[in-house]
Motif scaffolding. Structure first.
Motif, short mmCIF file in Angstrom:
data_model
loop_
_atom_site.label_atom_id
_atom_site.label_comp_id
_atom_site.label_asym_id
_atom_site.label_seq_id
_atom_site.Cartn_x
_atom_site.Cartn_y
_atom_site.Cartn_z
N ASN A 49 0.85 -1.18 0.00
CA ASN A 49 0.00 0.00 0.00
C ASN A 49 0.89 1.23 0.00
O ASN A 49 1.38 1.67 1.05
CB ASN A 49 -0.92 -0.01 1.23
N ASN A 50 1.13 1.78 -1.19
CA ASN A 50 2.01 2.93 -1.30
C ASN A 50 1.42 4.18 -0.64
O ASN A 50 2.15 5.08 -0.24
CB ASN A 50 2.33 3.21 -2.77
N ASN A 51 0.09 4.24 -0.54
CA ASN A 51 -0.54 5.40 0.09
C ASN A 51 -0.24 5.46 1.58
O ASN A 51 -0.16 6.54 2.16
CB ASN A 51 -2.06 5.34 -0.12
N LEU A 52 -0.08 4.28 2.19
CA LEU A 52 0.23 4.22 3.63
C LEU A 52 1.69 3.92 3.89
O LEU A 52 2.11 3.87 5.05
CB LEU A 52 -0.63 3.14 4.30
N THR A 102 -5.90 2.62 -4.80
CA THR A 102 -6.15 2.84 -3.38
C THR A 102 -6.66 1.60 -2.64
O THR A 102 -6.29 1.35 -1.50
CB THR A 102 -7.17 3.98 -3.19
#
Length: 393
Positions: free
Chosen positions: A11-14, A37
């Protein structure tokens, strides 16, 4: 250890990642549609075909196992709706129609719609009359997340149950319910597009992603294809059979390589309704589904005679300069576990003669061979980070 499959969900967003771990031979495919996402994945090999995403798999936190999941398909309702005309005494016939309904499952932000129910009885109404629709089957609850029912009816003047248009949407929490349809023909919505959109077979295996949003899997000697960009829908009309029992699948370009207990086959096409089938002349059966690995250059797998490469314009045993058949057998190819990393084939083996190690084979005309002193029970190549991981056996 018992671990046979590992998959890194990043999860690159987190700025977090989670390892999904199975004690079975599982094939994982990322979502064919844009998804930056939710991180949707689809997989086979752990019971019936399933799907999960970051929130379901990790419970919102990075953990070491898939916490929750949904079944990949959305089952169709099994019973027809009940229809009753509310008469007004007019003798002026206006319309004859059939009704069907579907289930809608929520998978993150996606709404995935089932095939329709059997059609209702034909009802004929007169001017000013309406139709009460009831008898909706409550949907299954366990691991489906079905939240809505959609009702459709045939168009005015259509005497056969074929083309349907949207009537209304019902929250399943309101069941049982009777809906009164008094809509005119110009008040109907979009056409029903999910006719034939079956859930995948419960025994589907070997899931792979193809070009143009298709997924493919197999059961027995039959290959199934999903509706492009709709991984929950697997129309029977797209199925293709081969004479031999299928062991596994691989992909390059627009081609699906079908490895069997006999000859390999190529299934090529840009859409599931245009697939053509070709039997390759090489009699090289696949002895290990876990040995199958593929990238844009082709598919590699273990046969009794060596490592076989199938790619654009080629199908051959590429290790014939490295191993005679009896030498290859000493590496116990039936238990070989393979992946491709940096263009090379990494094959983890358990051999009574050569121990438990990993062979590294290049793919040129005279392949180089080297060994790693690693005892691996599972391999995973992370295409996002270009890293190779193993789980110690």
């Amino acid at each position: 250890s018992g671990v046979r499959t590992i998959y890194r969900l990043t999860n690159n967003n987190l700025a977090e990642s989670a390892w999904l771990i199975w004690d079975k031979d599982v094939n994982v495919v990322r979502s064919p549609s844009a998804d930056l996402t939710e991180l949707r994945i689809y997989y086979t090999g752990d019971g019936p075909p399933k799907k999960t995403n970051w929130d379901l798999a990790t419970g919102g936190y990075a953990t070491d196992n898939p916490d929750d999941w949904l079944y990949m398909g959305v089952p169709a309702p099994q019973t027809a709706p009940i229809v009753d005309v509310n008469p007004v005494g007019s003798a002026q016939a206006e319309d004859s129609r059939y009704y069907v309904y579907t289930y809608v499952s929520e998978f993150g932000s996606l709404e995935e719609e089932s095939a329709p129910s059997p059609p209702s009885e034909l009802v004929t109404i007169s001017y000013g009359e309406s139709v009460d629709i009831s008898g909706f089957d409550p949907p299954p609850i366990d691991h489906y997340n079905i939240t809505k029912i959609r009702v459709y009816r045939t168009l005015a003047g259509q005497e056969t149950a074929g083309v349907y248009a949207f009537v209304t949407e019902i929250d399943v929490n309101n069941l049982p319910v009777t809906y009164n349809d008094d809509l005119g023909p110009d008040e109907l919505g979009e056409p029903l597009r999910t006719i034939g959109w079956n859930a995948p077979p419960a025994g589907l295996q070997g899931l792979v992603g193809m070009s143009n949003g298709m997924l493919a899997g197999f059961e027995g000697n039959t290959v199934y294809f999903s509706e492009p960009y709709f991984p929950h829908a697997w129309p029977m009309a797209y199925a293709q059979t081969v004479p031999d029992t299928i062991v596994g699948l691989g992909v390059f370009g627009h081609t699906l390589v079908v490895m069997t207990e006999g000859h390999p086959y190529l299934m090529t096409g840009v859409s599931p309704e245009t697939i053509t089938v070709e039997k390759l002349p090489i009699p090289e059966p696949c002895v290990s589904a876990r040995s199958i690995a593929f990238d844009e250059f082709g598919v590699l797998y273990a046969s009794p005679n060596g490592l076989v490469a199938v790619g654009p314009g080629t199908a051959q045993v590429i290790t014939k300069h490295l191993f005679r058949r009896n030498e290859w057998q000493e590496y116990n190819p039936a238990l070989l576990i393979g992946t491709i990393y940096d263009g090379k084939y990494f094959g983890a083996f358990q051999s009574a003669v050569h121990g438990a190690r990993v062979m590294v084979i290049s793919r040129d005309d005279h392949p180089a061979l080297s060994f790693l002193d690693v005892n691996a029970g599972a391999l995973f190549t992370d295409i996002e980070t270009s890293e190779l991981f193993y789980y110690g056996a």
